[in-house]
Design a protein around this motif. Structure first.
Motif, PDB file in Angstrom:
ATOM      1  N   LEU A  12       0.826  -1.208   0.000  1.00 59.96           N
ATOM      2  CA  LEU A  12       0.000   0.000   0.000  1.00 59.96           C
ATOM      3  C   LEU A  12       0.864   1.264   0.000  1.00 59.96           C
ATOM      4  CD1 LEU A  12      -2.986  -0.744   2.395  1.00 59.96           C
ATOM      5  CD2 LEU A  12      -3.126  -0.049   0.007  1.00 59.96           C
ATOM      6  N   LEU A  13       1.931   1.272   0.791  1.00 54.78           N
ATOM      7  CA  LEU A  13       2.809   2.442   0.844  1.00 54.78           C
ATOM      8  C   LEU A  13       3.480   2.670  -0.501  1.00 54.78           C
ATOM      9  CD1 LEU A  13       4.412   1.957   4.375  1.00 54.78           C
ATOM     10  CD2 LEU A  13       2.822   3.767   3.684  1.00 54.78           C
ATOM     11  N   SER A  14       3.945   1.589  -1.149  1.00 54.42           N
ATOM     12  CA  SER A  14       4.567   1.721  -2.477  1.00 54.42           C
ATOM     13  C   SER A  14       3.554   2.201  -3.505  1.00 54.42           C
ATOM     14  CB  SER A  14       5.169   0.378  -2.914  1.00 54.42           C
ATOM     15  OG  SER A  14       6.223  -0.011  -2.074  1.00 54.42           O
ATOM     16  N   TYR A  15       2.321   1.695  -3.417  1.00 56.63           N
ATOM     17  CA  TYR A  15       1.254   2.120  -4.334  1.00 56.63           C
ATOM     18  C   TYR A  15       0.961   3.600  -4.144  1.00 56.63           C
ATOM     19  CZ  TYR A  15      -3.248   1.967  -6.796  1.00 56.63           C
ATOM     20  OH  TYR A  15      -4.279   2.192  -7.671  1.00 56.63           O
ATOM     21  N   ALA A  16       0.847   4.027  -2.887  1.00 60.12           N
ATOM     22  CA  ALA A  16       0.550   5.431  -2.596  1.00 60.12           C
ATOM     23  C   ALA A  16       1.664   6.347  -3.097  1.00 60.12           C
ATOM     24  CB  ALA A  16       0.364   5.625  -1.091  1.00 60.12           C
ATOM     25  N   ALA A  17       2.905   5.867  -3.060  1.00 60.35           N
ATOM     26  CA  ALA A  17       4.052   6.669  -3.494  1.00 60.35           C
ATOM     27  C   ALA A  17       4.286   6.577  -4.994  1.00 60.35           C
ATOM     28  CB  ALA A  17       5.306   6.227  -2.743  1.00 60.35           C
ATOM     29  N   GLY A  18       3.513   5.733  -5.698  1.00 59.91           N
ATOM     30  CA  GLY A  18       3.724   5.546  -7.136  1.00 59.91           C
ATOM     31  C   GLY A  18       4.966   4.746  -7.436  1.00 59.91           C
ATOM     32  N   ALA A  19       5.449   3.944  -6.449  1.00 61.15           N
ATOM     33  CA  ALA A  19       6.700   3.207  -6.619  1.00 61.15           C
ATOM     34  C   ALA A  19       6.477   1.723  -6.874  1.00 61.15           C
ATOM     35  CB  ALA A  19       7.562   3.385  -5.364  1.00 61.15           C
ATOM     36  N   LEU A  20       5.231   1.275  -6.904  1.00 60.04           N
ATOM     37  CA  LEU A  20       4.953  -0.134  -7.143  1.00 60.04           C
ATOM     38  C   LEU A  20       5.127  -0.437  -8.631  1.00 60.04           C
ATOM     39  CD1 LEU A  20       3.982  -2.453  -5.246  1.00 60.04           C
ATOM     40  CD2 LEU A  20       1.682  -2.032  -6.119  1.00 60.04           C
TER      41      LEU A  20
END
Length: 227
Positions: A12-20
């Protein structure tokens, strides 16, 4: 639909940061459309990220504040270079709640890769009881249809795997995964999914590294099915 298996906090954190990675982001988006719990957690992750960014901004001292502000505005107004990119549907706001959920409807994030409906899919044979569709734009984004009561080979994961269940179900050492559930797995998980009786299990999966099969026969077949 009330999913029981959710996205991991780090996902979720990576998704929110656009890093996934893009394929994983597509599957995460499919889960977020169907899971109000994870949408709320996403909003919280985005709020935390915004607060952290704000706290790390440098504080201007004395007469430098105007110069820094002017430089920032100039950077914002500079035209961005045109970069070809694979579109990734990323729902931020909760989708409109439908009074009747159409079981043939695919999540919105999957539309650019598989179309809008399950009935419109054109499956290809992969193995006995297993059919698939590989997204042309993202070879590591795969739709799978697995016959009821099918036992898949024991395997682990080279890195990360996200699998969203769309129809049917399967069991493994982690429990029962039914429609709306997501399996958020890493290299520490070894499992052997067994599809539930009744209807085929249809799911969408994204990998950022090939699977690691335990059996020699599965390893031999792997180079042909490219999983």
């Amino acid at each position: 639909m009330s999913p029981h298996h959710h996205l991991d906090e780090s996902t979720l954190l990576s998704y929110a940061a656009g890093a996934l990675p893009a394929p994983l982001s597509v599957v995460a988006g499919a889960h977020l459309e169907q899971c109000g719990h994870c949408r709320q957690r996403l909003r919280e992750a985005e709020a935390i990220g915004a607060a952290l960014v704000e706290q790390t901004q440098p504080v201007a001292v004395g007469g430098r504040s105007q110069a820094l502000r002017a430089a920032m505005l100039a950077e914002i107004e500079r035209p961005l270079p045109v970069v070809a990119a694979v579109p990734v549907a990323r729902p931020v706001e909760p989708p409109v709640t439908r009074t009747e959920v159409d079981p043939d409807h695919l999540p919105v994030s999957l539309h650019p890769y598989f179309g809008r409906s399950l009935s419109g899919l054109h499956w290809r044979w992969m193995a006995p009881g297993v059919h698939c569709i590989r997204a042309a734009q993202m070879p590591s984004l795969i739709m799978l249809k697995i016959a009821p009561g099918k036992c898949l080979p024991m395997h682990s994961h080279g890195r990360s795997e996200l699998t969203q269940i769309l129809r049917g179900a399967y069991n493994d050492a982690l429990g029962l995964f039914a429609p709306g559930d997501v399996a958020d797995l890493d290299e520490d998980v070894e499992h052997q999914p067994v599809t539930a009786p009744g209807v085929p299990c249809i799911c969408v999966s994204a990998l950022d590294a090939p699977l690691v099969f335990s059996g020699w026969l599965a390893r031999k077949i792997q180079r042909f099915v490219k999983l």
